[in-house]
Design an enzyme around this catalytic site. Structure first.
Site, PDB file in Angstrom:
ATOM      1  N   LYS A   1      75.080  -8.527  98.438  1.00  0.00           N
ATOM      2  CA  LYS A   1      74.256  -8.299  97.239  1.00  0.00           C
ATOM      3  C   LYS A   1      72.795  -8.115  97.645  1.00  0.00           C
ATOM      4  O   LYS A   1      72.211  -8.975  98.288  1.00  0.00           O
ATOM      5  CB  LYS A   1      74.396  -9.490  96.279  1.00  0.00           C
ATOM      6  CG  LYS A   1      73.409  -9.471  95.105  1.00  0.00           C
ATOM      7  CD  LYS A   1      73.595 -10.663  94.164  1.00  0.00           C
ATOM      8  CE  LYS A   1      72.518 -10.717  93.080  1.00  0.00           C
ATOM      9  NZ  LYS A   1      72.638 -11.898  92.197  1.00  0.00           N
TER      10      LYS A   1
ATOM     11  N   ASP B   1      65.167 -10.492  91.157  1.00  0.00           N
ATOM     12  CA  ASP B   1      65.985 -10.665  89.962  1.00  0.00           C
ATOM     13  C   ASP B   1      65.181 -11.372  88.879  1.00  0.00           C
ATOM     14  O   ASP B   1      65.103 -12.598  88.851  1.00  0.00           O
ATOM     15  CB  ASP B   1      67.250 -11.469  90.312  1.00  0.00           C
ATOM     16  CG  ASP B   1      68.159 -11.643  89.099  1.00  0.00           C
ATOM     17  OD1 ASP B   1      67.939 -10.943  88.088  1.00  0.00           O
ATOM     18  OD2 ASP B   1      69.094 -12.476  89.189  1.00  0.00           O
TER      19      ASP B   1
ATOM     20  N   LYS C   1      64.731 -14.224  82.772  1.00  0.00           N
ATOM     21  CA  LYS C   1      64.838 -15.614  83.200  1.00  0.00           C
ATOM     22  C   LYS C   1      63.610 -16.399  82.745  1.00  0.00           C
ATOM     23  O   LYS C   1      62.546 -15.820  82.564  1.00  0.00           O
ATOM     24  CB  LYS C   1      64.873 -15.679  84.735  1.00  0.00           C
ATOM     25  CG  LYS C   1      66.160 -15.223  85.378  1.00  0.00           C
ATOM     26  CD  LYS C   1      66.072 -15.391  86.894  1.00  0.00           C
ATOM     27  CE  LYS C   1      67.346 -14.902  87.574  1.00  0.00           C
ATOM     28  NZ  LYS C   1      68.538 -15.712  87.267  1.00  0.00           N
TER      29      LYS C   1
ATOM     30  N   ASP D   1      67.077 -12.861  96.297  1.00  0.00           N
ATOM     31  CA  ASP D   1      68.365 -12.473  95.717  1.00  0.00           C
ATOM     32  C   ASP D   1      69.018 -11.312  96.479  1.00  0.00           C
ATOM     33  O   ASP D   1      70.053 -10.797  96.087  1.00  0.00           O
ATOM     34  CB  ASP D   1      68.166 -12.130  94.224  1.00  0.00           C
ATOM     35  CG  ASP D   1      69.405 -12.410  93.388  1.00  0.00           C
ATOM     36  OD1 ASP D   1      70.270 -13.188  93.837  1.00  0.00           O
ATOM     37  OD2 ASP D   1      69.508 -11.839  92.282  1.00  0.00           O
TER      38      ASP D   1
ATOM     39  N   ASP E   1      71.267 -10.521  83.163  1.00  0.00           N
ATOM     40  CA  ASP E   1      70.992 -11.389  84.306  1.00  0.00           C
ATOM     41  C   ASP E   1      72.240 -11.609  85.174  1.00  0.00           C
ATOM     42  O   ASP E   1      72.140 -12.133  86.279  1.00  0.00           O
ATOM     43  CB  ASP E   1      70.442 -12.737  83.803  1.00  0.00           C
ATOM     44  CG  ASP E   1      69.759 -13.530  84.894  1.00  0.00           C
ATOM     45  OD1 ASP E   1      69.515 -12.959  85.986  1.00  0.00           O
ATOM     46  OD2 ASP E   1      69.480 -14.721  84.669  1.00  0.00           O
TER      47      ASP E   1
ATOM     48  N   GLU F   1      73.685  -9.520  86.959  1.00  0.00           N
ATOM     49  CA  GLU F   1      73.569  -8.177  87.516  1.00  0.00           C
ATOM     50  C   GLU F   1      74.250  -8.040  88.871  1.00  0.00           C
ATOM     51  O   GLU F   1      74.658  -6.950  89.257  1.00  0.00           O
ATOM     52  CB  GLU F   1      72.083  -7.798  87.651  1.00  0.00           C
ATOM     53  CG  GLU F   1      71.354  -8.285  88.926  1.00  0.00           C
ATOM     54  CD  GLU F   1      71.277  -9.800  89.042  1.00  0.00           C
ATOM     55  OE1 GLU F   1      71.448 -10.478  88.015  1.00  0.00           O
ATOM     56  OE2 GLU F   1      71.070 -10.314  90.158  1.00  0.00           O
TER      57      GLU F   1
ATOM     58  N   ARG G   1      77.146  -9.090  90.031  1.00  0.00           N
ATOM     59  CA  ARG G   1      78.544  -8.655  89.971  1.00  0.00           C
ATOM     60  C   ARG G   1      78.653  -7.173  89.600  1.00  0.00           C
ATOM     61  O   ARG G   1      79.609  -6.505  89.976  1.00  0.00           O
ATOM     62  CB  ARG G   1      79.328  -9.569  89.015  1.00  0.00           C
ATOM     63  CG  ARG G   1      78.865  -9.526  87.589  1.00  0.00           C
ATOM     64  CD  ARG G   1      79.352 -10.729  86.778  1.00  0.00           C
ATOM     65  NE  ARG G   1      78.542 -11.925  87.034  1.00  0.00           N
ATOM     66  CZ  ARG G   1      78.758 -13.106  86.464  1.00  0.00           C
ATOM     67  NH1 ARG G   1      79.767 -13.267  85.612  1.00  0.00           N
ATOM     68  NH2 ARG G   1      77.992 -14.141  86.745  1.00  0.00           N
TER      69      ARG G   1
END
Ligand code: BES
Ligand code: MN
Ligand code: ZN
Length: 502
Positions: free
Chosen positions: A268, A273, A280, A291, A350, A352, A354
């Site tokens: 990933k 993020d 968030k 991230d 959020d 994101e 996956r």
């Protein structure tokens, strides 16, 4: 930070000026006589108080020069019953190196105790030695973008061990591994204003000048052509556009008659993020520069594997995007069509990771490798479940879960198997698309893993590793307290090196 030189210690020890010697003593019935002996060996004079403390509660003793060299002797008391684990020397040595970081020491002599005392804790004598070398590099890691640079001094570390050949091999091999780990950490710790998808791709290209490695980068137009609608949607809210980065090692060897095994490693790569439209809370949001840890691990792992020439075919696959809120962001309620053809209902922007991994895993499956492993800072829920120093491993292949668990205990990059029962699929059900990107609060790490499973060919062996906790700094050892950690490079290297793919 030191400029390091690590050498095998000579039989006839020569202490140059500004030397420190380090020795480990066992806490057993003989401790007092060992201590007296040590005094003689190093020609030091310990005070009554020093001795009493060391024989009592203290487990470290520093003695300065009495007559001769080295200038200083550091003794560590080891109690195998009490506080020992395969991480003991790695962590102790790392702590020592970071401690002497600002000191004027120039030569460090480390006396490695006999392997026979520790054989039950390590897979081999060589690996036992390697933990010392890992500790040296870990303790020396440093990241900063300050105007005022610290001056870099040289430190020569001499390692004395029973087996010269093995220690030499351990030093040279571990130096490559830790160079890879440090490259991973540099990528993780870089701030997001400097490191966005395109820049990640550029830095990764620069990591490889090896003929056997081919780095390909798909820009937006290429992503559109490949219909990678998941990655495109997540990246769409940012000025910095998404990329897919492919690192291929030993591709041609994979095609020959003598068939070698192949693995695809997917990471990933969310370079920041913010949560996107489902933004968030501001507290702690800066941690989300890391991230892209999965991506950084993939790059570092390929660096190590290619430089140590492992006889396997490895493809690193990195979907990279910045998740930002803007007028062009994906919205809750959007329905995306991914490269696999499957559609995703976006319930929370959020979740994101996956979404971009759906396109990464689909790409991996189309290569038809023997094994797929993905690494992702995927869910806070995994950190709630296992704590900040352990990764969750999700796979239906019990043997794979067990091997990764075992290797995790050696490397102290610990993973714990999580359930993959199909009943969890119902958490991701959507009325309007093939799957929804939000599984709810309970079992959040598992529903995320089950989401990913929708994009993996069930005939291919696959493990998902959620590194949301251990990718970041934590207090569980002396070497991961400050920076993003590189967690996963040593774990997966060791798995592949020890024949995990056979
Ligand atoms: N990148 C985060 C997960 C994360 C959390 C990594 C903490 C490292 C530390 C991920 O994209 C995310 O936001 N996950 C959400 C999922 C939720 C919206 C279903 C989470 O964990 O809260
Ligand atoms: Mn997120
Ligand atoms: Zn994320």
């Amino acid at each position: 930070m030191f400029k390091l030189k690590i050498l095998t210690g000579e039989k006839r020890i020569q202490y140059k000026p500004l030397s420190v010697a380090v020795k480990f003593l066992f806490e057993d019935k003989k401790l007092e006589s060992t201590l007296n002996n040590t005094e003689k060996i190093f020609n030091i004079k310990l005070s009554e108080l020093q001795k009493k403390n060391f024989l009592g509660k203290n487990d470290v003793l520093t003695s300065s020069r009495y007559d001769g060299k080295p200038d200083e002797v550091i003794l560590y008391k080891v109690n195998k019953e009490k506080d020992f684990s395969p991480d003991y020397f790695r962590s102790k040595i790392a702590g020592l190196i970071s401690q002497i970081n600002k000191s004027e020491v120039r030569n460090l002599h480390i006396f490695i105790p006999s392997f026979k005392n520790f054989s039950e804790y390590f897979s081999s004598e060589e690996y036992f030695y390697r933990t010392f070398v890992e500790g040296i590099y870990y303790g020396n890691y440093y990241f900063s973008i300050k105007k005022e640079k610290d001056d870099v001094k040289e430190l020569t570390v001499f390692l004395y061990a029973d087996n010269d050949e093995l220690i030499e091999q351990a030093i040279s091999m571990t130096s490559v591994i830790m160079k890879g780990v440090n490259k991973t950490k540099d990528l993780q710790n870089a701030p997001s204003n400097e490191l966005f998808p395109e820049e990640l791709a550029n830095r990764i290209k620069k990591m490889f000048d090896n003929e056997k490695v081919d780095v390909k980068v798909f820009d937006e137009a290429a992503l559109e052509k490949r219909k990678m609608g998941g990655l495109l949607a997540v990246g769409n809210g940012s000025e910095h556009k998404p990329r897919m980065i492919i690192i291929d090692y030993n591709k041609d060897a994979g095609k020959g008659k003598k068939k070698i095994k192949s693995i695809a490693v997917v990471g990933k790569g969310v370079t920041f993020d913010s949560g996107g439209i489902s933004i968030k809370p501001s507290q702690g949001m800066s941690e989300m520069k890391g991230d892209m840890s999965g991506a950084a691990v993939v790059a570092g792992l390929l660096y190590v594997i290619s430089n140590l020439n492992l006889p396997i075919h490895v493809t690193g696959i990195i979907p990279a995007a910045e998740n930002m809120p803007s007028g062009s962001s994906m919205r809750p309620g959007d329905i995306l069509t991914t490269a696999s053809g499957k559609t995703i209902e976006v319930d929370n922007t959020d979740a994101e990771g996956r979404i971009i991994l759906s396109d990464g895993l689909d790409y991996a499956c189309k290569l038809n490798p023997d094994l797929i492993i993905d690494l992702a800072t995927l869910t806070g829920a995994c950190v709630v479940a296992l704590g900040s120093h352990v990764a969750g491993v999700f796979t239906k292949d019990e043997e794979l879960a067990q091997s990764l668990f075992k290797i995790g205990m050696q490397t102290s990059e610990k993973v714990w198997p999580m359930p993959m029962w199909d009943e969890y699929h119902q958490l991701n059900k959507s009325e309007v698309a093939d799957v929804k990107n939000l599984g709810g609060r309970w079992g959040g790490a598992i529903s995320a893993a089950k989401f990913l499973e929708n994009f993996v060919n069930p005939k291919i062996k696959w493990a998902h590793i959620d590194i949301a906790g251990p990718a970041g700094p934590h207090e569980f050892n002396n070497y991961n307290k400050k920076y993003f950690t590189g967690f996963g490079v040593r774990l997966l290297f060791e798995y592949l090196y020890s024949g995990g793919l056979k």
